[in-house]
Design an enzyme around this catalytic site. Structure first.
Site, PDB file in Angstrom:
ATOM      1  N   ASP A  11      -0.448  -5.610  17.346  1.00 22.28           N
ATOM      2  CA  ASP A  11       0.255  -4.800  18.187  1.00 22.28           C
ATOM      3  C   ASP A  11       1.680  -6.671  18.380  1.00 22.28           C
ATOM      4  O   ASP A  11       0.636  -6.989  17.656  1.00 22.28           O
ATOM      5  CB  ASP A  11       1.023  -3.972  18.887  1.00 22.28           C
ATOM      6  CG  ASP A  11       0.712  -5.243  20.280  1.00 22.28           C
ATOM      7  OD1 ASP A  11       0.276  -5.392  20.414  1.00 22.28           O
ATOM      8  OD2 ASP A  11       1.043  -3.552  21.008  1.00 22.28           O
ATOM      9  N   HIS A  12       2.592  -6.698  18.363  1.00 15.19           N
ATOM     10  CA  HIS A  12       3.206  -7.416  18.593  1.00 15.19           C
ATOM     11  C   HIS A  12       2.672  -8.420  19.285  1.00 15.19           C
ATOM     12  O   HIS A  12       2.608  -9.781  20.372  1.00 15.19           O
ATOM     13  CB  HIS A  12       4.158  -7.967  19.379  1.00 15.19           C
ATOM     14  CG  HIS A  12       5.057  -6.501  20.257  1.00 15.19           C
ATOM     15  ND1 HIS A  12       4.494  -4.903  19.869  1.00 15.19           N
ATOM     16  CD2 HIS A  12       4.779  -6.859  21.428  1.00 15.19           C
ATOM     17  CE1 HIS A  12       5.121  -4.489  21.485  1.00 15.19           C
ATOM     18  NE2 HIS A  12       5.472  -5.530  22.229  1.00 15.19           N
ATOM     19  N   CYS A  68      -4.455  -5.685  20.626  1.00 14.73           N
ATOM     20  CA  CYS A  68      -3.017  -5.579  21.849  1.00 14.73           C
ATOM     21  C   CYS A  68      -3.077  -6.694  23.099  1.00 14.73           C
ATOM     22  O   CYS A  68      -4.046  -7.066  23.319  1.00 14.73           O
ATOM     23  CB  CYS A  68      -3.158  -3.855  21.752  1.00 14.73           C
ATOM     24  SG  CYS A  68      -4.075  -3.212  22.963  1.00 14.73           S
ATOM     25  N   GLY A  69      -2.465  -6.326  23.547  1.00 17.28           N
ATOM     26  CA  GLY A  69      -2.338  -6.973  25.180  1.00 17.28           C
ATOM     27  C   GLY A  69      -3.880  -7.170  25.509  1.00 17.28           C
ATOM     28  O   GLY A  69      -3.590  -7.686  26.236  1.00 17.28           O
ATOM     29  N   THR A  70      -3.969  -5.542  25.881  1.00 10.18           N
ATOM     30  CA  THR A  70      -5.300  -5.807  26.689  1.00 10.18           C
ATOM     31  C   THR A  70      -6.499  -4.956  26.195  1.00 10.18           C
ATOM     32  O   THR A  70      -7.498  -4.906  26.415  1.00 10.18           O
ATOM     33  CB  THR A  70      -5.414  -4.302  27.602  1.00 10.18           C
ATOM     34  OG1 THR A  70      -4.920  -3.180  26.768  1.00 10.18           O
ATOM     35  CG2 THR A  70      -4.076  -3.991  28.333  1.00 10.18           C
ATOM     36  N   GLY A  71      -6.717  -4.078  25.018  1.00 13.81           N
ATOM     37  CA  GLY A  71      -7.656  -3.953  23.479  1.00 13.81           C
ATOM     38  C   GLY A  71      -7.411  -2.524  24.117  1.00 13.81           C
ATOM     39  O   GLY A  71      -8.072  -1.665  23.148  1.00 13.81           O
ATOM     40  N   ILE A  72      -6.874  -2.278  25.047  1.00 12.32           N
ATOM     41  CA  ILE A  72      -7.014  -0.874  25.400  1.00 12.32           C
ATOM     42  C   ILE A  72      -6.266   0.427  24.593  1.00 12.32           C
ATOM     43  O   ILE A  72      -6.928   1.232  24.059  1.00 12.32           O
ATOM     44  CB  ILE A  72      -6.513  -0.401  27.123  1.00 12.32           C
ATOM     45  CG1 ILE A  72      -8.045  -0.814  27.948  1.00 12.32           C
ATOM     46  CG2 ILE A  72      -7.266   1.034  27.773  1.00 12.32           C
ATOM     47  CD1 ILE A  72      -7.541  -1.318  29.605  1.00 12.32           C
ATOM     48  N   GLY A  73      -4.900  -0.005  24.641  1.00  3.15           N
ATOM     49  CA  GLY A  73      -4.258   1.277  23.833  1.00  3.15           C
ATOM     50  C   GLY A  73      -4.743   1.293  22.610  1.00  3.15           C
ATOM     51  O   GLY A  73      -4.783   2.299  21.782  1.00  3.15           O
ATOM     52  N   HIS A 101     -26.327  -1.256  21.119  1.00  4.23           N
ATOM     53  CA  HIS A 101     -26.431   0.145  22.260  1.00  4.23           C
ATOM     54  C   HIS A 101     -25.325   0.752  21.735  1.00  4.23           C
ATOM     55  O   HIS A 101     -25.769   1.912  21.495  1.00  4.23           O
ATOM     56  CB  HIS A 101     -25.928   0.085  23.090  1.00  4.23           C
ATOM     57  CG  HIS A 101     -26.627  -0.764  24.348  1.00  4.23           C
ATOM     58  ND1 HIS A 101     -27.100  -1.085  26.023  1.00  4.23           N
ATOM     59  CD2 HIS A 101     -28.072  -1.967  23.580  1.00  4.23           C
ATOM     60  CE1 HIS A 101     -28.155  -1.899  25.741  1.00  4.23           C
ATOM     61  NE2 HIS A 101     -28.488  -2.192  25.114  1.00  4.23           N
ATOM     62  N   ARG A 135     -33.743   4.169  20.548  1.00  2.00           N
ATOM     63  CA  ARG A 135     -32.814   5.080  21.295  1.00  2.00           C
ATOM     64  C   ARG A 135     -32.287   5.684  21.394  1.00  2.00           C
ATOM     65  O   ARG A 135     -31.424   5.963  21.961  1.00  2.00           O
ATOM     66  CB  ARG A 135     -34.451   4.161  22.502  1.00  2.00           C
ATOM     67  CG  ARG A 135     -33.480   2.977  23.156  1.00  2.00           C
ATOM     68  CD  ARG A 135     -33.913   3.125  24.995  1.00  2.00           C
ATOM     69  NE  ARG A 135     -33.108   1.804  25.023  1.00  2.00           N
ATOM     70  CZ  ARG A 135     -32.972   0.433  24.711  1.00  2.00           C
ATOM     71  NH1 ARG A 135     -33.858   0.144  24.016  1.00  2.00           N
ATOM     72  NH2 ARG A 135     -32.564   0.051  25.610  1.00  2.00           N
ATOM     73  N   HIS A 136     -31.105   4.449  20.749  1.00  2.00           N
ATOM     74  CA  HIS A 136     -30.148   4.120  20.298  1.00  2.00           C
ATOM     75  C   HIS A 136     -29.631   5.278  19.526  1.00  2.00           C
ATOM     76  O   HIS A 136     -28.210   5.346  19.823  1.00  2.00           O
ATOM     77  CB  HIS A 136     -29.185   3.061  20.290  1.00  2.00           C
ATOM     78  CG  HIS A 136     -30.139   2.185  21.726  1.00  2.00           C
ATOM     79  ND1 HIS A 136     -29.186   2.133  22.496  1.00  2.00           N
ATOM     80  CD2 HIS A 136     -30.293   1.101  21.639  1.00  2.00           C
ATOM     81  CE1 HIS A 136     -29.428   0.814  23.514  1.00  2.00           C
ATOM     82  NE2 HIS A 136     -30.339   0.024  22.625  1.00  2.00           N
TER      83      HIS A 136
HETATM   84  C1  RB5 Z   1       2.483  -4.509  24.760  1.00  3.51           C
HETATM   85  O1  RB5 Z   1       3.038  -4.438  25.529  1.00  3.51           O
HETATM   86  C2  RB5 Z   1       1.310  -3.999  25.595  1.00  3.51           C
HETATM   87  O2  RB5 Z   1       1.789  -2.287  25.858  1.00  3.51           O
HETATM   88  C3  RB5 Z   1      -0.065  -3.230  24.488  1.00  3.51           C
HETATM   89  O3  RB5 Z   1      -0.141  -4.187  23.608  1.00  3.51           O
HETATM   90  C4  RB5 Z   1      -1.446  -2.345  24.698  1.00  3.51           C
HETATM   91  O4  RB5 Z   1      -1.381  -3.456  25.859  1.00  3.51           O
HETATM   92  C5  RB5 Z   1      -1.297  -1.487  25.567  1.00  3.51           C
HETATM   93  O5  RB5 Z   1      -2.252  -0.908  25.423  1.00  3.51           O
END
Ligand code: RB5
Length: 144
Positions: A11-12, A68-73, A101, A135-136
């Site tokens: 993303d941005h 992304c910002g965190t990689g999470i979303g 793993h 095992r994995h």
């Molecule tokens: C964008 O502002 C931010 O929410 C996105 O990059 C990401 O961190 C979401 O998980």
């Protein structure tokens, strides 16, 4: 590694780090399938996580990278697709263990959390580490 390109999307918030990683991938000799985004205008990270996941599921790439910002979303979006195993990694050890793993096929990185050099090292290790099976294998199969 396979002959398929490495797919990458962000993303941005991740677009600058994506650029760094595209350069690194090419320097490592990989063909790159860049699915965007291509600018800093605000976009929705699920659109790019889904696009990359569809590329993996369709077999157009064996490995992928999401930023992304965190990689999470963006990893949550990708992991909604059967056959995609996206792992958020913040260091070389998590990148290596995600391969060993979990047979992770997508590396997810948080551009607001790690620096360029750590991200590049995660990428190199992720691509260079084989899944040893053993095992994995059964555990990964249970991921569906
Ligand atoms: C964008 O502002 C931010 O929410 C996105 O990059 C990401 O961190 C979401 O998980």
């Amino acid at each position: 590694m396979s002959a398929t390109p490495v797919a990458i999307a962000s993303d941005h918030a991740g677009v600058a780090l994506k650029g760094v990683l595209v350069t690194e991938l090419r320097a490592l000799g990989h063909e790159v399938l860049d699915l965007g985004t291509h600018g800093t205008d605000s976009v929705d990270y699920p659109d790019f996580g889904h696009a990359l996941a569809e590329t993996i599921v369709a077999g157009r790439a064996e490995r992928g990278v999401l930023v992304c910002g965190t990689g999470i979303g963006i990893s949550i979006a990708a992991n909604r697709h059967a056959g995609v195993r996206a792992a958020v990694c913040h260091d070389v050890t998590s990148a290596r263990l995600a391969r060993e793993h979990n047979d992770a096929n997508v590396l997810a990185l948080g551009a607001r959390l790690i620096g360029d050099e750590v991200a590049k090292e995660c990428l190199r290790v992720f691509l260079a580490t084989a899944f040893p099976g053993g095992r994995h294998t059964g555990r990964v199969a249970k991921l569906g």
